[in-house]
Write a protein that holds these residues in place. Structure first.
Motif, PDB file in Angstrom:
ATOM      1  N   GLN A 262       2.501  -0.345  12.808  1.00 63.78           N
ATOM      2  CA  GLN A 262       3.928  -0.566  12.573  1.00 63.78           C
ATOM      3  C   GLN A 262       4.231  -0.702  11.079  1.00 63.78           C
ATOM      4  OE1 GLN A 262       6.449  -0.422  14.819  1.00 63.78           O
ATOM      5  NE2 GLN A 262       4.860   0.242  16.246  1.00 63.78           N
ATOM      6  N   ILE A 263       3.348  -1.352  10.347  1.00 62.34           N
ATOM      7  CA  ILE A 263       3.527  -1.467   8.893  1.00 62.34           C
ATOM      8  C   ILE A 263       3.500  -0.087   8.248  1.00 62.34           C
ATOM      9  CG2 ILE A 263       2.453  -2.295   6.759  1.00 62.34           C
ATOM     10  CD1 ILE A 263       1.548  -4.784   8.315  1.00 62.34           C
ATOM     11  N   ARG A 264       2.556   0.743   8.655  1.00 59.59           N
ATOM     12  CA  ARG A 264       2.447   2.093   8.098  1.00 59.59           C
ATOM     13  C   ARG A 264       3.687   2.920   8.441  1.00 59.59           C
ATOM     14  NH1 ARG A 264      -3.861   3.614   9.637  1.00 59.59           N
ATOM     15  NH2 ARG A 264      -4.848   2.612   7.825  1.00 59.59           N
ATOM     16  N   ALA A 265       4.241   2.712   9.636  1.00 56.54           N
ATOM     17  CA  ALA A 265       5.417   3.473  10.048  1.00 56.54           C
ATOM     18  C   ALA A 265       6.613   3.173   9.158  1.00 56.54           C
ATOM     19  CB  ALA A 265       5.748   3.157  11.509  1.00 56.54           C
ATOM     20  N   VAL A 266       6.691   1.946   8.649  1.00 51.20           N
ATOM     21  CA  VAL A 266       7.813   1.556   7.793  1.00 51.20           C
ATOM     22  C   VAL A 266       7.566   1.919   6.338  1.00 51.20           C
ATOM     23  CG1 VAL A 266       9.119  -0.401   6.873  1.00 51.20           C
ATOM     24  CG2 VAL A 266       8.588  -0.298   9.315  1.00 51.20           C
ATOM     25  N   PHE A 267       6.408   1.578   5.815  1.00 52.07           N
ATOM     26  CA  PHE A 267       6.172   1.666   4.369  1.00 52.07           C
ATOM     27  C   PHE A 267       5.426   2.923   3.921  1.00 52.07           C
ATOM     28  CE2 PHE A 267       6.638  -2.875   5.299  1.00 52.07           C
ATOM     29  CZ  PHE A 267       7.680  -3.171   4.439  1.00 52.07           C
ATOM     30  N   GLY A 268       4.803   3.616   4.855  1.00 47.49           N
ATOM     31  CA  GLY A 268       4.129   4.849   4.492  1.00 47.49           C
ATOM     32  C   GLY A 268       2.763   4.627   3.879  1.00 47.49           C
ATOM     33  N   ALA A 269       2.411   5.486   2.928  1.00 46.74           N
ATOM     34  CA  ALA A 269       1.081   5.471   2.321  1.00 46.74           C
ATOM     35  C   ALA A 269       0.764   4.116   1.705  1.00 46.74           C
ATOM     36  CB  ALA A 269       0.980   6.565   1.266  1.00 46.74           C
ATOM     37  N   ALA A 270      -0.506   3.732   1.801  1.00 45.16           N
ATOM     38  CA  ALA A 270      -0.938   2.414   1.348  1.00 45.16           C
ATOM     39  C   ALA A 270      -1.208   2.392  -0.151  1.00 45.16           C
ATOM     40  CB  ALA A 270      -2.198   1.989   2.091  1.00 45.16           C
ATOM     41  N   PRO A 271      -0.910   1.264  -0.810  1.00 42.46           N
ATOM     42  CA  PRO A 271      -1.207   1.125  -2.239  1.00 42.46           C
ATOM     43  C   PRO A 271      -2.610   0.577  -2.491  1.00 42.46           C
ATOM     44  CG  PRO A 271       0.095  -0.729  -1.515  1.00 42.46           C
ATOM     45  CD  PRO A 271      -0.092   0.152  -0.307  1.00 42.46           C
ATOM     46  N   PHE A 272      -3.497   0.701  -1.507  1.00 41.06           N
ATOM     47  CA  PHE A 272      -4.861   0.185  -1.633  1.00 41.06           C
ATOM     48  C   PHE A 272      -5.840   1.167  -1.002  1.00 41.06           C
ATOM     49  CE2 PHE A 272      -2.472  -1.942   1.794  1.00 41.06           C
ATOM     50  CZ  PHE A 272      -3.091  -1.398   2.920  1.00 41.06           C
ATOM     51  N   GLU A 273      -7.077   1.148  -1.522  1.00 42.17           N
ATOM     52  CA  GLU A 273      -8.137   1.963  -0.937  1.00 42.17           C
ATOM     53  C   GLU A 273      -8.560   1.378   0.399  1.00 42.17           C
ATOM     54  OE1 GLU A 273     -10.253   5.243  -0.617  1.00 42.17           O
ATOM     55  OE2 GLU A 273      -9.168   4.822  -2.489  1.00 42.17           O
ATOM     56  N   ARG A 274      -8.699   0.065   0.424  1.00 39.96           N
ATOM     57  CA  ARG A 274      -8.954  -0.654   1.669  1.00 39.96           C
ATOM     58  C   ARG A 274      -8.354  -2.050   1.521  1.00 39.96           C
ATOM     59  NH1 ARG A 274     -13.742  -1.993  -1.057  1.00 39.96           N
ATOM     60  NH2 ARG A 274     -14.466  -4.134  -0.608  1.00 39.96           N
ATOM     61  N   PHE A 275      -8.039  -2.673   2.649  1.00 39.07           N
ATOM     62  CA  PHE A 275      -7.398  -3.994   2.621  1.00 39.07           C
ATOM     63  C   PHE A 275      -8.234  -4.960   3.440  1.00 39.07           C
ATOM     64  CE2 PHE A 275      -4.420  -7.352   3.495  1.00 39.07           C
ATOM     65  CZ  PHE A 275      -3.579  -7.376   2.386  1.00 39.07           C
ATOM     66  N   GLU A 276      -8.503  -6.125   2.840  1.00 34.51           N
ATOM     67  CA  GLU A 276      -9.298  -7.159   3.496  1.00 34.51           C
ATOM     68  C   GLU A 276      -8.404  -8.357   3.828  1.00 34.51           C
ATOM     69  OE1 GLU A 276     -12.519  -6.668   4.120  1.00 34.51           O
ATOM     70  OE2 GLU A 276     -12.772  -4.830   2.934  1.00 34.51           O
ATOM     71  N   ILE A 277      -8.233  -8.652   5.110  1.00 33.73           N
ATOM     72  CA  ILE A 277      -7.534  -9.865   5.535  1.00 33.73           C
ATOM     73  C   ILE A 277      -8.571 -10.979   5.567  1.00 33.73           C
ATOM     74  CG2 ILE A 277      -6.133 -10.967   7.313  1.00 33.73           C
ATOM     75  CD1 ILE A 277      -5.448  -8.122   8.320  1.00 33.73           C
ATOM     76  N   LEU A 278      -8.556 -11.843   4.555  1.00 30.35           N
ATOM     77  CA  LEU A 278      -9.558 -12.909   4.437  1.00 30.35           C
ATOM     78  C   LEU A 278      -9.040 -14.138   5.166  1.00 30.35           C
ATOM     79  CD1 LEU A 278     -10.267 -12.446   0.603  1.00 30.35           C
ATOM     80  CD2 LEU A 278     -11.440 -11.352   2.535  1.00 30.35           C
TER      81      LEU A 278
END
Length: 637
Positions: A262-278
């Protein structure tokens, strides 16, 4: 009178008048001398060499980090080292050099004396000897709290480094190594070059990137991929006190994966290579988060997944922090961006940075199934009532509330509704609901805030530089979606006082705020989190189980008796206080007045609360003649 004398008289009179009113005199005393600025300003220029940083996080008994650095020197003479002061996530000067101890600076094995700046305690001045290529720095950081424990270590780089003044943080290369207690598993968005035993050597990065990439390590830990591998991949990294706490029910995991979609559907391409939810699970029970471009730090209760029904106030936390990768890091307010963590910033657009992110957290979590539509409406009702019942708006508009980080950061206030404190979160939700409703109505239902988000935050990529935005940029993007006088629309809300109807967005979406005598689950969750019985909307107070009053509504029924925060209620209508007894008294207040015996300023007294009405709890009600566009906003994409 001669012409020469007249000219002389005019000149003298002019000099007297230019110095002030005739007869005005300055008082004798000291004259202010502006201090000489000794700290070099940051300049966007290449840095010769790289900082070598080693952090030893093994002293868990004393909870002390030990830091050693080698910092290249560009020339002999004056040099200033800075300890970070401002944090992007707090938007204010939340870091303190108080925790730094044992500072030693050496060159070629010989000690170099340092001097703290007289006006900026986070700056250290030293004289570098001729021929010095690098200085060696050692110090300790007193962790305190739970950053450094035998089973869990959180590495906040912004508290573990000194850096040379005179450069942008993005221009200073850093190679960091970290030694952890044996047996811990670590997670971070930083690239790892190699691991030897319990020591991790990270790939070279910039100071800016390092400060934005914390490390979380734990004895009981696991990584759960939420997406396929590749660019824009997202992982859920859990650290817990017990192995059993790491279990995630299949339904919760499915919702997290839907959330990313759902986040990708709204904002499109990611500004990160990978994302870590710590994610750190603890028995403390409270939830909170810190945003970064390629990771987020999330604190959750150990029972977060087990007691899902009790997490109504924290289910959208993960969504909020991920959205900040776009709204806050890829795009950030121009006056919130800074070249180093020692340059002051302003928060004039926090209603956008935090307010819209809070809005998207609610909406996206619902689209992903983490809230039902009813749960989300109940949550919105709690916020709508809270925002509408802010008497402080009479003197302090939202455009001033956004100054919270500059003078009120982490300070408690006894009269929250009158003094106002960080309302840009919850009021931001109401504002952006109103914006979405305006977009829909003006476009005949063809445009919404989703279109704004795609336009405003689109075009991201992992290596893309941060793009700053201004108030005018927001208005221009809204106007491109649906033409209107958006500057007037937004400014009237931001600068408005009591004339603003903060529930207008809900109303235009087909729902109205009402009050009933039965609390919703969301309201109960809010009471549980605060540890109170909340009677704000009836007699105007909240009270703990021991009778201590936690808050009093400004100019409400309890306020008018002279009560304030900290008062203790001893009896209710002659009977011993309990929260249930107080609730019964309010229910029956139309038939019997409420008389409390209170202890205030070490004196006992009886007060009569002038209230004769039912219990009042907020909820939303459908407006029959309006289309339910809120349902469309919350529907999955």
């Amino acid at each position: 009178m001669t012409t020469r004398f007249v000219r002389f008289f005019v000149i003298v009179l002019a000099q007297v008048l230019s110095s002030g009113a005739v007869g005005a005199q300055t008082s004798p005393g000291p004259v202010y001398v502006e201090p000489l600025v000794e700290i070099p300003k940051p300049i966007d220029r290449p840095f010769d060499g790289q900082i070598e940083l080693h952090v030893d996080a093994t002293d868990v008994q004393h909870r002390i980090f030990t830091i050693s650095q080698r910092i290249p020197v560009d020339k002999a003479g004056a040099m200033t080292l800075l300890y970070p002061r401002w944090e992007p996530a707090s938007h204010g000067p939340s870091l303190t050099v108080t925790d730094l101890a044992g500072l030693v600076v050496e060159a070629g094995g010989r000690s170099i004396g340092w001097r703290r700046d007289r006006y900026e305690p986070h700056a250290f001045h030293l004289e570098v000897p001729v021929g010095t290529r690098a200085v060696d720095v050692r110090f300790q950081m007193v962790a305190g709290g739970d950053a450094l424990t035998p089973d869990v270590v959180a590495v906040p780089w912004q508290r573990l480094i000194l850096y040379p003044a005179g450069w942008y943080a993005r221009d200073i290369p850093v190679v960091a190594t970290l030694t952890l207690p044996d047996g811990l598993h670590s997670f971070t968005s930083l690239g790892v070059e190699r691991t030897e035993g319990s020591t991790i050597r990270f790939k070279a990065t910039t100071l800016e990137a390092l400060l934005d990439a914390p490390v979380l390590a734990g004895r009981h830990a696991k990584r759960v991929p939420l997406t396929a591998a590749g660019r824009g991949a997202v992982s859920f990294d859990l650290v817990a006190l017990r192995p059993g706490d790491l279990a995630i029910p299949a339904a919760r995991l499915a919702e997290l994966r839907k959330l990313i979609a759902q986040i990708r559907a709204v904002f499109g391409a990611a500004p990160f290579e990978r994302f870590e939810i710590l994610a750190r699970l603890s028995d403390e029970g409270s939830a909170g988060g810190t945003e970064h471009r390629a990771s987020s730090e999330i604190g959750l209760a150990s029972t977060h997944f087990e007691d899902w029904s009790g997490q109504l106030l924290s289910r959208d936390l993960i969504a909020h922090e991920i959205v900040h990768a776009w709204n806050g890091f890829y795009r950030t307010p121009a006056d919130l961006w800074a070249p180093t963590p020692n340059v002051p910033v302003s928060g004039s657009l926090l209603w956008m940075y935090e307010g819209q992110t809070e809005f998207w957290g609610r909406v996206l979590a619902t689209r992903a199934g983490q809230f039902t539509a009813e749960e989300l409406r109940d949550r919105l009702a709690v916020e709508a009532a809270e925002v509408a019942a802010r008497p402080g708006r009479a003197w302090r508009p939202l455009s001033d509330d956004i100054n919270y980080p500059s003078f009120m950061l982490r300070q408690r206030v006894p009269w929250r509704d009158w003094q106002r404190r960080r309302d840009y979160y919850s009021e931001g939700v109401m504002l952006w609901l109103a914006v979405d409703a305006e977009l829909r109505e003006r476009s005949g239902g063809h445009r919404s805030i989703d279109d704004f988000a795609r336009r405003f935050f689109g075009g991201a990529s992992p290596g893309a530089a941060t793009r700053t935005y201004t108030f005018d940029d927001i208005c221009d993007a809204l106007n491109a979606v649906t033409p209107a006088d958006w500057k007037a629309f937004l400014q009237s809300w931001l600068d408005g006082h009591d004339e603003i109807d903060t529930t207008i967005g809900l109303t235009r979406h087909g729902w109205r705020l009402i009050f009933s005598d039965t609390p919703t689950k969301a309201f109960r969750a809010s009471e549980d989190e605060s540890g109170v019985t909340d009677l704000t909307y009836s007699i105007g107070l909240t009270a703990r189980a021991d009778g201590v009053v936690r808050s009093v509504a400004w100019d409400g029924p309890s306020f008018r008796t002279g009560m304030r925060t900290g008062v203790r209620i001893l009896t209710v209508n002659g009977g011993a206080f309990s929260q249930d007894v107080l609730l019964d008294a309010v229910r029956d207040s139309a038939n019997q007045p409420i008389i409390l015996t209170i202890e205030q300023d070490e004196h006992k007294s009886d007060v009569r609360i002038d209230y004769a009405g039912p219990l009042r709890y907020p909820r939303l009600e459908r407006i029959p003649d309006r289309t339910d566009t809120l349902a469309g906003l919350l529907a999955p994409r």
